[in-house]
Design a protein around this motif. Structure first.
Motif, PDB file in Angstrom:
ATOM      1  N   SER A  96      48.994  -3.228  12.585  1.00  0.00           N
ATOM      2  CA  SER A  96      48.400  -4.173  13.168  1.00  0.00           C
ATOM      3  C   SER A  96      48.107  -4.024  14.706  1.00  0.00           C
ATOM      4  O   SER A  96      47.168  -4.643  15.338  1.00  0.00           O
ATOM      5  N   GLY A  97      47.941  -2.601  14.991  1.00  0.00           N
ATOM      6  CA  GLY A  97      47.591  -2.313  16.344  1.00  0.00           C
ATOM      7  C   GLY A  97      48.404  -1.640  17.054  1.00  0.00           C
ATOM      8  O   GLY A  97      48.384  -1.367  18.448  1.00  0.00           O
ATOM      9  N   THR A  98      49.609  -1.041  16.570  1.00  0.00           N
ATOM     10  CA  THR A  98      50.638  -0.552  17.179  1.00  0.00           C
ATOM     11  C   THR A  98      50.129   0.751  18.184  1.00  0.00           C
ATOM     12  O   THR A  98      50.550   0.768  19.326  1.00  0.00           O
ATOM     13  N   THR A  99      49.503   1.537  17.552  1.00  0.00           N
ATOM     14  CA  THR A  99      49.197   2.910  18.281  1.00  0.00           C
ATOM     15  C   THR A  99      47.969   2.543  19.471  1.00  0.00           C
ATOM     16  O   THR A  99      48.115   3.127  20.655  1.00  0.00           O
ATOM     17  N   TRP A 100      47.256   1.526  19.224  1.00  0.00           N
ATOM     18  CA  TRP A 100      46.357   1.154  20.022  1.00  0.00           C
ATOM     19  C   TRP A 100      47.290   0.578  21.277  1.00  0.00           C
ATOM     20  O   TRP A 100      47.015   0.971  22.493  1.00  0.00           O
ATOM     21  N   SER A 106      44.562  -2.156   5.553  1.00  0.00           N
ATOM     22  CA  SER A 106      45.101  -0.854   6.367  1.00  0.00           C
ATOM     23  C   SER A 106      46.339  -0.200   5.936  1.00  0.00           C
ATOM     24  O   SER A 106      46.456   0.958   5.696  1.00  0.00           O
ATOM     25  N   ARG A 164      41.588   4.791  11.289  1.00  0.00           N
ATOM     26  CA  ARG A 164      40.631   4.702   9.990  1.00  0.00           C
ATOM     27  C   ARG A 164      39.270   4.381  10.385  1.00  0.00           C
ATOM     28  O   ARG A 164      38.275   4.990  10.788  1.00  0.00           O
ATOM     29  N   MET A 202      40.777   8.067  21.418  1.00  0.00           N
ATOM     30  CA  MET A 202      42.213   8.189  21.007  1.00  0.00           C
ATOM     31  C   MET A 202      42.191   9.131  19.781  1.00  0.00           C
ATOM     32  O   MET A 202      43.258   9.915  19.533  1.00  0.00           O
ATOM     33  N   CYS A 247      40.993   4.370  25.648  1.00  0.00           N
ATOM     34  CA  CYS A 247      41.796   3.589  24.489  1.00  0.00           C
ATOM     35  C   CYS A 247      40.714   3.272  23.449  1.00  0.00           C
ATOM     36  O   CYS A 247      41.012   2.471  22.727  1.00  0.00           O
ATOM     37  N   SER A 248      39.621   3.868  23.425  1.00  0.00           N
ATOM     38  CA  SER A 248      38.548   3.681  22.613  1.00  0.00           C
ATOM     39  C   SER A 248      38.962   4.530  21.393  1.00  0.00           C
ATOM     40  O   SER A 248      39.723   5.410  21.481  1.00  0.00           O
ATOM     41  N   LEU A 249      38.485   4.091  20.262  1.00  0.00           N
ATOM     42  CA  LEU A 249      38.701   4.755  18.849  1.00  0.00           C
ATOM     43  C   LEU A 249      38.724   6.188  18.965  1.00  0.00           C
ATOM     44  O   LEU A 249      39.421   7.125  18.497  1.00  0.00           O
ATOM     45  N   GLY A 276      39.192   0.647  12.111  1.00  0.00           N
ATOM     46  CA  GLY A 276      39.134   0.059  13.442  1.00  0.00           C
ATOM     47  C   GLY A 276      38.313  -0.993  13.481  1.00  0.00           C
ATOM     48  O   GLY A 276      37.743  -1.248  14.527  1.00  0.00           O
ATOM     49  N   LYS A 322      39.680  -6.465  19.998  1.00  0.00           N
ATOM     50  CA  LYS A 322      38.540  -6.094  19.396  1.00  0.00           C
ATOM     51  C   LYS A 322      37.256  -6.805  19.990  1.00  0.00           C
ATOM     52  O   LYS A 322      36.225  -6.366  20.653  1.00  0.00           O
ATOM     53  N   PRO A 369      53.549  -3.609  10.467  1.00  0.00           N
ATOM     54  CA  PRO A 369      52.865  -2.233  10.332  1.00  0.00           C
ATOM     55  C   PRO A 369      51.480  -2.521  10.439  1.00  0.00           C
ATOM     56  O   PRO A 369      50.882  -3.466   9.713  1.00  0.00           O
TER      57      PRO A 369
HETATM   58  P1  A3P Z   1      42.345   0.476   9.992  1.00  0.00           P
HETATM   59  O1  A3P Z   1      43.348   0.988   9.008  1.00  0.00           O
HETATM   60  O2  A3P Z   1      41.920  -1.025   9.562  1.00  0.00           O
HETATM   61  O3  A3P Z   1      41.257   1.041  10.477  1.00  0.00           O
HETATM   62  P2  A3P Z   1      49.028   0.879  13.616  1.00  0.00           P
HETATM   63  O4  A3P Z   1      48.782   1.588  14.658  1.00  0.00           O
HETATM   64  O5  A3P Z   1      49.819  -0.553  13.870  1.00  0.00           O
HETATM   65  O6  A3P Z   1      49.430   1.732  12.197  1.00  0.00           O
HETATM   66  O7  A3P Z   1      47.655   0.267  13.301  1.00  0.00           O
HETATM   67  C1  A3P Z   1      46.556   1.290  12.514  1.00  0.00           C
HETATM   68  C2  A3P Z   1      45.192   0.339  12.555  1.00  0.00           C
HETATM   69  O8  A3P Z   1      44.761  -0.016  14.206  1.00  0.00           O
HETATM   70  C3  A3P Z   1      44.247   0.995  12.143  1.00  0.00           C
HETATM   71  O9  A3P Z   1      43.354  -0.067  11.268  1.00  0.00           O
HETATM   72  C4  A3P Z   1      43.353   1.764  13.081  1.00  0.00           C
HETATM   73  O10 A3P Z   1      42.144   2.254  12.852  1.00  0.00           O
HETATM   74  C5  A3P Z   1      43.514   0.658  14.102  1.00  0.00           C
HETATM   75  N1  A3P Z   1      43.136   1.251  15.523  1.00  0.00           N
HETATM   76  C6  A3P Z   1      44.020   1.878  16.328  1.00  0.00           C
HETATM   77  N2  A3P Z   1      43.363   2.252  17.372  1.00  0.00           N
HETATM   78  C7  A3P Z   1      42.457   1.578  17.500  1.00  0.00           C
HETATM   79  C8  A3P Z   1      41.328   1.422  18.553  1.00  0.00           C
HETATM   80  N3  A3P Z   1      41.291   2.085  19.557  1.00  0.00           N
HETATM   81  N4  A3P Z   1      40.368   0.376  18.312  1.00  0.00           N
HETATM   82  C9  A3P Z   1      40.259  -0.112  17.039  1.00  0.00           C
HETATM   83  N5  A3P Z   1      41.096  -0.050  16.238  1.00  0.00           N
HETATM   84  C10 A3P Z   1      42.453   0.726  16.251  1.00  0.00           C
END
Ligand code: A3P
Length: 260
Positions: free
Chosen positions: A19-23, A106, A224, A200, A195-197, A226, A165, A17
């Motif tokens: 680690s960047g799953t959503t990204w 995170s 949060r 998204m 796919c930028s923060l 990122g 990153k 959890p």
């Molecule tokens: P932070 O809480 O450090 O900001 P997951 O999707 O696995 O739950 O991971 C969430 C983490 O990925 C969060 O980290 C979130 O901000 C970061 N994240 C999601 N999309 C991102 C993006 N486009 N660029 C950079 N970080 C991203």
């Protein structure tokens, strides 16, 4: 959890959890969308969890058959739970791993924000759960190590959050190659943009509102900061030492590090 059949076009995103799953989900979805649009097809917005079956979170359970190809699914389960699907059924997996201090930081905010946890404690109280191995999904270090160990399989691609990153274009190219969708420079550029923060945050808030009529997710808390290195604003020396010991125990013997 194993009561579903792997389809040749399935891609699983496997991560500890936070680690960047959503990204990675968005990257894969945008790559698939580019490919589908060229053929006049739709791509599902839904990226269900294999193991979760709770309100407001898409789950594979009950949708195994109805989700159209090509599916993107996700899990935080340990490698051993997916081993048969990966090694015997050829399931394609993109694994995302993140430096553990940032993952833990995170995860703390996730615990506070998430409607299923609503954690009331401070960061240091939360850290006790890490020490006691009481986090949701268990030991983060073992989870990351075991998925990392699968990186030599042809159907497994491991990507580090820090690589994303550092050079997101390179990662998008690598992922596209892995799912066998060639991208031209223009497609790559537009995928990177989507796919930028900020992009998204906007698209997730919109999808949430469209679906529920109001926002259920606090997007600024979910996506949060990122950034790399936010742990420095949270951890005591003692907490840092604890993580370093775990890194020494779990990651160093298998050559996993996050210096990119
Ligand atoms: P932070 O809480 O450090 O900001 P997951 O999707 O696995 O739950 O991971 C969430 C983490 O990925 C969060 O980290 C979130 O901000 C970061 N994240 C999601 N999309 C991102 C993006 N486009 N660029 C950079 N970080 C991203």
């Amino acid at each position: 959890m194993n009561n579903w059949h792997v389809r040749p076009s399935d891609v699983l995103i496997a991560t500890p959890p936070k680690s960047g799953t959503t990204w990675m989900g968005e990257i894969l979805r945008q790559i698939r969308k580019f490919n589908a649009e060229a053929k006049g097809l739709e791509v599902s917005m839904i990226i269900p969890y294999i193991e979760l079956d709770v309100p407001h979170i898409p789950s594979l359970k009950g949708q195994e058959e109805s989700l159209p190809d090509p599916r993107i699914i996700k899990t935080h389960l340990p490698y051993e739970f997916m081993k048969q699907k990966v090694e015997e059924e050829g399931l394609k997996v993109v694994v995302v791993l993140r430096e553990p201090k940032d993952t833990i930081t995170s995860f703390y905010y996730h615990y506070c924000m998430n409607m299923h946890f609503s954690y009331p404690g401070n960061f240091h109280q939360f850290f006790e759960l890490v020490r006691q191995d009481r986090l949701h999904y268990g030991n983060l270090f073992r989870l990351a190590r075991d998925w990392w160990q699968a990186r030599h399989l042809r159907n497994v691609l491991v990507v580090k959050y820090e690589e994303m990153k550092k050079d997101i274009n390179e990662v998008v190219r690598r992922v596209a190659q892995f799912v066998e969708i060639p991208l031209d420079a223009e497609a790559e550029g537009s995928i990177v943009e989507r796919c930028s923060l900020d992009a998204m945050r906007e698209s997730i808030a919109k999808a949430d509102k469209d679906k529920h009529g109001k926002s259920l997710i606090d997007v600024d808390k979910f996506l949060r900061k990122g950034i790399v290195g936010d742990w420095k604003n949270h951890m005591t020396r003692d907490e840092v030492d604890f993580v370093d010991e775990c890194v020494h125990k779990y990651y160093e013997p298998v050559g996993l590090n996050f210096h990119v």
